[in-house]
Write a protein that holds these residues in place. Structure first.
Motif, mmCIF file in Angstrom:
data_model
loop_
_atom_site.group_PDB
_atom_site.id
_atom_site.type_symbol
_atom_site.label_atom_id
_atom_site.label_comp_id
_atom_site.label_asym_id
_atom_site.label_seq_id
_atom_site.Cartn_x
_atom_site.Cartn_y
_atom_site.Cartn_z
ATOM 1 N N ALA A 42 -7.056 -12.950 3.082
ATOM 2 C CA ALA A 42 -6.116 -12.961 1.556
ATOM 3 C C ALA A 42 -7.044 -12.212 1.196
ATOM 4 C CB ALA A 42 -7.026 -14.090 1.772
ATOM 5 N N GLU A 43 -8.501 -11.759 1.667
ATOM 6 C CA GLU A 43 -9.223 -10.444 0.818
ATOM 7 C C GLU A 43 -8.922 -9.380 0.801
ATOM 8 O OE1 GLU A 43 -13.511 -8.599 1.287
ATOM 9 O OE2 GLU A 43 -13.009 -9.205 2.781
ATOM 10 N N ASP A 44 -8.065 -9.062 1.880
ATOM 11 C CA ASP A 44 -7.525 -7.397 1.924
ATOM 12 C C ASP A 44 -6.023 -7.886 0.945
ATOM 13 O OD1 ASP A 44 -6.652 -5.091 3.378
ATOM 14 O OD2 ASP A 44 -4.942 -5.861 3.547
ATOM 15 N N TYR A 45 -5.382 -8.448 0.421
ATOM 16 C CA TYR A 45 -3.867 -8.666 0.249
ATOM 17 C C TYR A 45 -4.623 -9.048 -1.521
ATOM 18 C CZ TYR A 45 -0.391 -11.037 -2.718
ATOM 19 O OH TYR A 45 0.232 -11.419 -3.795
ATOM 20 N N GLN A 46 -5.522 -9.952 -1.691
ATOM 21 C CA GLN A 46 -5.972 -9.172 -3.045
ATOM 22 C C GLN A 46 -6.450 -8.545 -3.145
ATOM 23 O OE1 GLN A 46 -8.370 -13.035 -2.916
ATOM 24 N NE2 GLN A 46 -7.157 -14.302 -4.660
ATOM 25 N N ALA A 47 -7.453 -7.080 -2.875
ATOM 26 C CA ALA A 47 -8.145 -6.146 -3.194
ATOM 27 C C ALA A 47 -6.401 -5.027 -2.892
ATOM 28 C CB ALA A 47 -8.349 -5.829 -1.883
ATOM 29 N N VAL A 48 -5.380 -5.772 -2.821
ATOM 30 C CA VAL A 48 -4.286 -4.114 -2.949
ATOM 31 C C VAL A 48 -3.101 -4.787 -3.728
ATOM 32 C CG1 VAL A 48 -2.167 -3.880 -1.554
ATOM 33 C CG2 VAL A 48 -3.532 -4.182 0.122
ATOM 34 N N ARG A 49 -2.863 -5.830 -4.440
ATOM 35 C CA ARG A 49 -2.350 -6.433 -4.615
ATOM 36 C C ARG A 49 -3.218 -5.534 -6.458
ATOM 37 N NH1 ARG A 49 1.766 -9.490 -6.307
ATOM 38 N NH2 ARG A 49 2.655 -8.082 -4.262
ATOM 39 N N GLN A 50 -4.991 -6.596 -6.668
ATOM 40 C CA GLN A 50 -5.436 -6.073 -7.877
ATOM 41 C C GLN A 50 -5.479 -4.114 -7.718
ATOM 42 O OE1 GLN A 50 -6.836 -7.923 -10.496
ATOM 43 N NE2 GLN A 50 -5.576 -9.173 -9.861
ATOM 44 N N SER A 51 -5.447 -3.926 -7.022
ATOM 45 C CA SER A 51 -5.502 -1.821 -6.912
ATOM 46 C C SER A 51 -3.957 -1.628 -7.965
ATOM 47 C CB SER A 51 -5.533 -1.751 -5.915
ATOM 48 O OG SER A 51 -5.354 0.110 -5.795
ATOM 49 N N THR A 52 -2.813 -1.999 -6.800
ATOM 50 C CA THR A 52 -1.559 -2.262 -7.096
ATOM 51 C C THR A 52 -1.419 -2.298 -9.462
ATOM 52 O OG1 THR A 52 -0.111 -2.423 -5.255
ATOM 53 C CG2 THR A 52 0.530 -2.598 -7.557
ATOM 54 N N ILE A 53 -1.702 -4.021 -9.342
ATOM 55 C CA ILE A 53 -2.303 -4.161 -10.857
ATOM 56 C C ILE A 53 -2.166 -2.391 -11.540
ATOM 57 C CG2 ILE A 53 -3.322 -5.789 -12.112
ATOM 58 C CD1 ILE A 53 -1.377 -8.003 -10.028
ATOM 59 N N ARG A 91 0.895 -1.084 -0.204
ATOM 60 C CA ARG A 91 0.271 0.203 0.063
ATOM 61 C C ARG A 91 1.396 1.339 0.030
ATOM 62 N NH1 ARG A 91 -3.817 -2.862 3.249
ATOM 63 N NH2 ARG A 91 -5.956 -3.157 2.539
ATOM 64 N N VAL A 92 2.062 0.813 1.222
ATOM 65 C CA VAL A 92 2.734 2.292 0.928
ATOM 66 C C VAL A 92 3.743 2.502 -0.208
ATOM 67 C CG1 VAL A 92 4.798 3.271 2.248
ATOM 68 C CG2 VAL A 92 2.781 2.390 3.814
ATOM 69 N N MET A 93 3.901 1.338 -0.720
ATOM 70 C CA MET A 93 5.077 2.170 -1.790
ATOM 71 C C MET A 93 4.179 2.072 -3.501
ATOM 72 S SD MET A 93 7.764 0.537 -0.570
ATOM 73 C CE MET A 93 7.775 1.265 0.851
ATOM 74 N N ALA A 94 3.201 1.671 -2.956
ATOM 75 C CA ALA A 94 1.607 2.093 -4.192
ATOM 76 C C ALA A 94 1.877 3.251 -4.203
ATOM 77 C CB ALA A 94 0.970 0.983 -4.558
ATOM 78 N N TYR A 95 0.975 4.072 -3.187
ATOM 79 C CA TYR A 95 1.379 5.212 -2.925
ATOM 80 C C TYR A 95 2.213 6.077 -3.125
ATOM 81 C CZ TYR A 95 0.352 9.614 -0.564
ATOM 82 O OH TYR A 95 -0.536 10.926 -0.032
ATOM 83 N N ARG A 96 3.650 5.841 -2.763
ATOM 84 C CA ARG A 96 4.328 6.981 -3.761
ATOM 85 C C ARG A 96 4.618 6.644 -5.064
ATOM 86 N NH1 ARG A 96 8.517 4.479 0.890
ATOM 87 N NH2 ARG A 96 8.364 5.115 2.632
ATOM 88 N N LEU A 97 4.398 5.534 -5.576
ATOM 89 C CA LEU A 97 4.426 5.044 -6.839
ATOM 90 C C LEU A 97 3.536 6.245 -7.731
ATOM 91 C CD1 LEU A 97 5.253 1.671 -8.579
ATOM 92 C CD2 LEU A 97 3.135 3.114 -9.260
ATOM 93 N N LEU A 98 2.262 6.577 -6.902
ATOM 94 C CA LEU A 98 1.156 7.490 -7.568
ATOM 95 C C LEU A 98 1.670 8.750 -7.282
ATOM 96 C CD1 LEU A 98 -1.516 7.726 -8.571
ATOM 97 C CD2 LEU A 98 -2.588 7.688 -6.311
#
Length: 169
Positions: A110-121, A72-79
């Protein structure tokens, strides 16, 4: 996106994570990791999730929660950086993020992980070509959007090895 980040695109300890990522399209790598992690989580019992291999170490559930929160943190920085934002971003205290995960079920993780990963993708799929090389500063480290995508994958690889070697062996 098949281009690995060059060493000029990052600094500090991120190199270990970036270098561990295999060759290939980073989005495909992240998708494969999502499948692997989802299958792993589906195979775990709640007792396995509560296991910690040594005093003072995180439980397996806390490690998985950490993987998601770090992404989440890395994707926010990436954004921010991929949009050209030059604001210097602070670091974060990973220990302060851990407390809630001991009370979560494996299914919640598992639900949280998948939501984060899908958001990153989704974020990565929408980046124009020039955005991948845009750079910003976080935690006093200069890094590109491309390198942050690789950090997400490499960080997960790092912790997956720990899970396999210390939690499930």
């Amino acid at each position: 996106m098949n281009q690995r980040p060059s060493e000029e695109e990052y600094a500090g300890g991120f190199g270990e994570y970036i270098r561990s990522v295999p060759e290939g399209n980073i989005i495909d790598i992240l998708l494969a990791q999502e499948k692997q992690m989802t299958e792993l989580l589906a195979s775990l019992t709640e007792s396995q999730g509560a296991y910690r291999y040594a005093e003072g170490k995180w439980t397996l559930k806390e490690v998985v929660g950490h993987i998601a929160d770090n992404e989440r943190v890395m994707a926010y920085r990436l954004l921010r950086f991929s949009r050209g934002d030059k604001t210097t971003l602070p670091g974060f205290d990973q220990e302060s993020f851990i407390p809630p995960f001991g009370n979560w079920t494996i299914a919640q993780l598992a639900e949280d992980y998948q939501a984060v990963r899908q958001s990153t993708i989704t974020l990565l799929r929408g980046l124009p070509a020039e955005a991948w090389s845009l750079k910003g500063t976080a935690n006093n480290i200069s890094i590109t959007a491309r390198a942050l995508a690789y950090v997400c994958a490499g960080h997960e690889l790092h912790h997956l090895a720990i899970i396999q070697n210390r939690y499930l062996s």
